[in-house]
Design a protein around this motif. Structure first.
Motif, mmCIF file in Angstrom:
data_model
loop_
_atom_site.group_PDB
_atom_site.id
_atom_site.type_symbol
_atom_site.label_atom_id
_atom_site.label_comp_id
_atom_site.label_asym_id
_atom_site.label_seq_id
_atom_site.Cartn_x
_atom_site.Cartn_y
_atom_site.Cartn_z
ATOM 1 N N GLY A 521 -9.203 52.911 68.721
ATOM 2 C CA GLY A 521 -9.713 51.561 68.894
ATOM 3 C C GLY A 521 -10.350 50.972 67.661
ATOM 4 N N VAL A 522 -10.515 51.774 66.595
ATOM 5 C CA VAL A 522 -11.123 51.281 65.359
ATOM 6 C C VAL A 522 -10.029 50.767 64.427
ATOM 7 N N ALA A 523 -10.095 49.478 64.095
ATOM 8 C CA ALA A 523 -9.152 48.912 63.134
ATOM 9 C C ALA A 523 -9.665 49.086 61.712
ATOM 10 N N GLU A 524 -10.938 48.770 61.496
ATOM 11 C CA GLU A 524 -11.573 48.939 60.197
ATOM 12 C C GLU A 524 -13.035 49.313 60.431
ATOM 13 N N VAL A 525 -13.618 49.984 59.449
ATOM 14 C CA VAL A 525 -15.031 50.355 59.575
ATOM 15 C C VAL A 525 -15.647 50.405 58.180
ATOM 16 N N ALA A 526 -16.904 50.007 58.089
ATOM 17 C CA ALA A 526 -17.679 50.113 56.855
ATOM 18 C C ALA A 526 -19.011 50.773 57.179
ATOM 19 N N ALA A 527 -19.371 51.763 56.377
ATOM 20 C CA ALA A 527 -20.629 52.494 56.578
ATOM 21 C C ALA A 527 -21.622 52.089 55.496
ATOM 22 N N VAL A 528 -22.822 51.752 55.915
ATOM 23 C CA VAL A 528 -23.879 51.400 54.967
ATOM 24 C C VAL A 528 -25.169 52.101 55.371
ATOM 25 N N ALA A 529 -26.033 52.314 54.388
ATOM 26 C CA ALA A 529 -27.355 52.878 54.635
ATOM 27 C C ALA A 529 -28.377 51.768 54.470
ATOM 28 N N VAL A 530 -29.231 51.602 55.466
ATOM 29 C CA VAL A 530 -30.201 50.514 55.467
ATOM 30 C C VAL A 530 -31.598 51.093 55.518
ATOM 31 N N GLU A 531 -32.433 50.671 54.605
ATOM 32 C CA GLU A 531 -33.819 51.128 54.558
ATOM 33 C C GLU A 531 -34.632 50.386 55.611
ATOM 34 N N PRO A 537 -36.816 56.902 55.059
ATOM 35 C CA PRO A 537 -35.431 57.367 54.999
ATOM 36 C C PRO A 537 -34.433 56.316 55.457
ATOM 37 N N SER A 538 -33.273 56.307 54.798
ATOM 38 C CA SER A 538 -32.222 55.353 55.146
ATOM 39 C C SER A 538 -31.635 55.668 56.513
ATOM 40 N N ARG A 539 -31.119 54.611 57.157
ATOM 41 C CA ARG A 539 -30.485 54.744 58.463
ATOM 42 C C ARG A 539 -29.010 54.358 58.330
ATOM 43 N N LEU A 540 -28.161 55.117 59.012
ATOM 44 C CA LEU A 540 -26.718 54.892 58.940
ATOM 45 C C LEU A 540 -26.313 53.810 59.938
ATOM 46 N N VAL A 541 -25.695 52.747 59.415
ATOM 47 C CA VAL A 541 -25.202 51.647 60.240
ATOM 48 C C VAL A 541 -23.701 51.511 60.007
ATOM 49 N N LEU A 542 -22.940 51.433 61.088
ATOM 50 C CA LEU A 542 -21.492 51.256 61.007
ATOM 51 C C LEU A 542 -21.113 49.850 61.460
ATOM 52 N N TYR A 543 -20.414 49.127 60.592
ATOM 53 C CA TYR A 543 -19.805 47.861 60.965
ATOM 54 C C TYR A 543 -18.359 48.147 61.347
ATOM 55 N N ALA A 559 -19.607 61.454 67.996
ATOM 56 C CA ALA A 559 -18.908 62.708 68.292
ATOM 57 C C ALA A 559 -17.898 63.039 67.197
ATOM 58 N N ALA A 560 -17.223 62.020 66.673
ATOM 59 C CA ALA A 560 -16.247 62.256 65.614
ATOM 60 C C ALA A 560 -16.925 62.761 64.343
ATOM 61 N N ILE A 561 -18.049 62.158 63.972
ATOM 62 C CA ILE A 561 -18.777 62.591 62.780
ATOM 63 C C ILE A 561 -19.319 63.994 62.971
ATOM 64 N N PRO A 567 -22.840 67.418 61.753
ATOM 65 C CA PRO A 567 -23.654 66.992 62.900
ATOM 66 C C PRO A 567 -25.026 66.464 62.513
ATOM 67 N N LEU A 568 -25.434 66.661 61.260
ATOM 68 C CA LEU A 568 -26.741 66.178 60.830
ATOM 69 C C LEU A 568 -26.731 64.686 60.508
ATOM 70 N N PHE A 569 -25.552 64.074 60.423
ATOM 71 C CA PHE A 569 -25.469 62.646 60.128
ATOM 72 C C PHE A 569 -25.552 61.857 61.435
ATOM 73 N N LYS A 570 -26.649 61.168 61.646
ATOM 74 C CA LYS A 570 -26.889 60.436 62.880
ATOM 75 C C LYS A 570 -26.662 58.932 62.680
ATOM 76 N N ILE A 571 -25.889 58.333 63.564
ATOM 77 C CA ILE A 571 -25.651 56.890 63.507
ATOM 78 C C ILE A 571 -26.837 56.170 64.125
ATOM 79 N N HIS A 572 -27.430 55.245 63.368
ATOM 80 C CA HIS A 572 -28.547 54.459 63.887
ATOM 81 C C HIS A 572 -28.056 53.281 64.712
ATOM 82 N N ASP A 573 -26.983 52.624 64.258
ATOM 83 C CA ASP A 573 -26.512 51.430 64.955
ATOM 84 C C ASP A 573 -25.035 51.228 64.666
#
Length: 599
Positions: A521-531, A537-543, A559-561, A567-573
């Motif tokens: 279901g994912v066509a495109e994705v961009a990962a950014v770290a937001v303070e 510590p930065s938080r992982l946000v996926l667009y 689950a994919a990550i 498994p230590l990489f946690k998605i914030h949003d």
């Protein structure tokens, strides 16, 4: 420039007088720390010559000079003509002194320098008996245990090269690192027991298609593949091993650090890199003989090898905790181990604070803390300093390709929560804006040379990564975003490029996007770290741009990550969008996405 920040700790005259930096400066006629730093960058060869003497680095053949710069700052020749094995410099302490403290809460064990050296000798004998030769690369993929550290030193003692692989990686990421490094063998263990859960380790190594393995038995009862061998059977005789000497530039370790695209960068550490780690430990962390240094980490990240060398070369002990360091059990271990210098990652401090993990623990033996891996949250730093009776926190920032820090603190300067007070000794840097002009808030560019700075990569063009296109000749790109504060302090705002630090682990946007992009279901994705707005510590946000009619959940992406990366990489949003912003050349504008998320 902001107003000068308020220090939360200032050194007493007694602390300043007893500091390693103070006595070293006095020996060289330098009245202040500022004088010491200026001398260290204006007279780099003299500085490093004095450091070699101060640390007691052991040579088979001494160098003809300290630094030959005929090839320019990109490729300095450190210690030309010298011959050494850096492991010898790890065993100059009295054999009866404690070298390692390890275990879990309530079961602390101590290993002397003599006992550790015997175990290292047995590993080196086993290395030779297995048919491995000097220059062969041997991966270590397991938690940072006594056996892992002995394997590390034993491989180097025998002239081999350690390939560092974090135990948290999924099989595919382990396979990538084994492939890049060309590992001939791997040292691992059957399983990992953390927080009451049993996790596979040997099975992941097998799934990664690893070469022959040496497997530590922790009670998991793993059935080994043909050709693999148990740790006890691998070890050689308890006889002194003659260290294999080599040139200062001989590789001892291959570590990995994410670039902005593709495979992780493979960064070889030569024999000089541990000298940088030990120097930082000596002056910036004030490590002294007899200290006990703890830093929850792993040999897959540079702070694992850093801990070994910074402790042993300074004739101190390092402490290893065999469980998850987020709870009260770790706090009791720090107490029982007599830890005097404790390294942390900011997200770990936040977990202690949220869970009241330090309640009831006596940390009065601690002289100082150090924090690295992420931007610190000032409120958490103040809490940690108060929890240990007003001890300073040395902010420490650098990288695998530096073998230590480039900006840090000291015990002879006031400590501001979440701020740095000095460039590291032997190094200097400038902050430049997007147009290459000096600024108070911008990208970090280092001024080489320094022992510890990388000069090659196994799978990239080193010049293209660090020097090509820099605003001025001789400047080295680093990628961090710093802000200069009044009073001579700096504050970190994370990365300015497309890499990020998540839980103290450096990872590229491309690596996360590669995994997340495979989710249905994912066509495109961009990962950014937001303070966060309050810093920390930065938080992982996926667009995510979903395919027509599809819905993509936070849980599916996480689950994919967890399964395919770490498994230590946690998605914030997760933010659904119709399209990703792009430049005219179709590059994703992650900087715009970060700004958009901050509002």
């Amino acid at each position: 420039m902001r107003a000068a920040p308020e220090p939360a700790w200032a050194p007493s005259p007694e602390v300043v007088a007893a500091a390693n930096a103070t006595s070293f400066g006095r020996e060289h006629g330098l009245a202040t720390y500022a004088d010491l730093h200026r001398w260290s960058v204006d007279h780099r060869a003299d500085f490093w010559a004095a450091v070699l003497d101060r640390l007691g680095i052991v040579f088979v053949e001494p160098p003809r000079a300290v630094l030959a710069t005929g090839s320019g700052p990109e490729a300095p020749d450190w210690l030309p003509g010298a011959c050494l094995n850096i492991v010898a410099s790890c065993f100059t302490a009295d054999p009866g002194w404690v070298a390692v403290v390890h275990g879990r809460a309530g079961e602390v064990r101590r290993v002397t320098y003599g006992e550790l050296r015997t175990l290292v000798d047995r590993v080196a004998h086993g290395f030779v008996a297995a048919g491995l030769a000097p220059g062969d690369r041997v991966a270590i993929a397991m938690p940072m245990t006594l056996e892992a550290c002995a394997a590390y030193l034993g491989i180097v003692a025998a002239g081999g090269v350690v390939v560092s692989i974090a135990d948290s990686f999924a099989p595919g990421e382990i396979a990538t690192r084994l492939r890049i490094a060309g590992a001939a063998a791997v040292v691992t263990q059957d399983r990992i027991v953390r927080g009451g859960r049993e996790l596979p380790m040997y099975a992941k190594v097998v799934a990664a298609g690893a070469p022959r393995a040496v497997v530590v038995d922790s009670g998991g009862g793993a059935e080994l593949r043909p050709g693999d061998v148990g740790w006890a059977d691998f070890l050689g005789p308890a006889e002194p091993f003659r260290l294999v000497p080599g040139a200062p530039g001989r590789h001892v370790n291959v570590l990995f650090s994410s670039g902005t695209t593709g495979d992780p960068k493979a960064i070889p550490w030569p024999q000089t890199a541990p000298i940088k780690a030990a120097m930082d430990g000596h002056f910036h962390h004030d490590i002294k003989p007899g200290d006990v240094v703890a830093w929850p980490t792993n040999l897959g990240w540079m702070m694992g090898p850093w801990l070994i060398f910074a402790s042993l070369i300074n004739r101190a002990a390092f402490a290893l905790y065999g469980d998850v360091p987020t709870g009260a059990g770790f706090a009791r271990f720090v107490q029982d181990a007599g830890v005097t210098m404790l390294g942390v990652v900011p997200s770990l401090v936040a977990a202690w604070r949220a869970g009241d993990a330090l309640s009831g623990a006596d940390w009065s033996a601690i002289r100082l803390f150090s924090s690295t891996g992420e931007a610190s949250n000032a409120a958490d730093v103040r809490w940690l300093m108060a929890a240990a009776g007003g001890r300073p926190v040395i902010e420490y920032c650098g990288g695998t390709e530096i073998a230590g820090g480039y900006v840090t603190g000291t015990v002879v300067q006031p400590a501001v929560p979440g701020a740095f007070s000095t460039p590291a000794l032997g190094l200097d840097f400038v902050l430049l804006d997007e147009d290459g002009r000096p600024t108070d808030s911008g990208e970090v560019f280092l001024r080489p040379p320094s022992i510890g700075l990388s000069t090659e990569l196994l799978n990239r063009d080193h010049h293209e990564v660090y020097y090509a296109g820099t605003p001025a000749p001789g400047l080295r790109r680093h990628g961090d975003h710093l802000e200069a504060l009044a009073g001579g302090y700096w504050r970190s705002h994370g990365r300015i490029d497309d890499t990020m630090n998540l839980g103290g682990i450096k990872v590229s946007s491309a690596e996360i996007e590669r995994v997340a992009g495979k989710v249905a279901g994912v066509a495109e994705v961009a990962a950014v770290a937001v303070e966060p707005a309050g810093g920390g510590p930065s938080r992982l946000v996926l667009y995510v741009v979903p395919e027509a009619g599809a819905e993509v959940s936070h849980g599916e992406l996480q689950a994919a990550i967890r399964a395919d990366l770490n498994p230590l990489f946690k998605i914030h949003d997760v933010v659904p969008v119709e399209a990703l912003p792009r430049t005219a050349s179709a590059k994703v504008m992650r900087r715009e996405l970060r700004a958009r998320y901050r509002g």
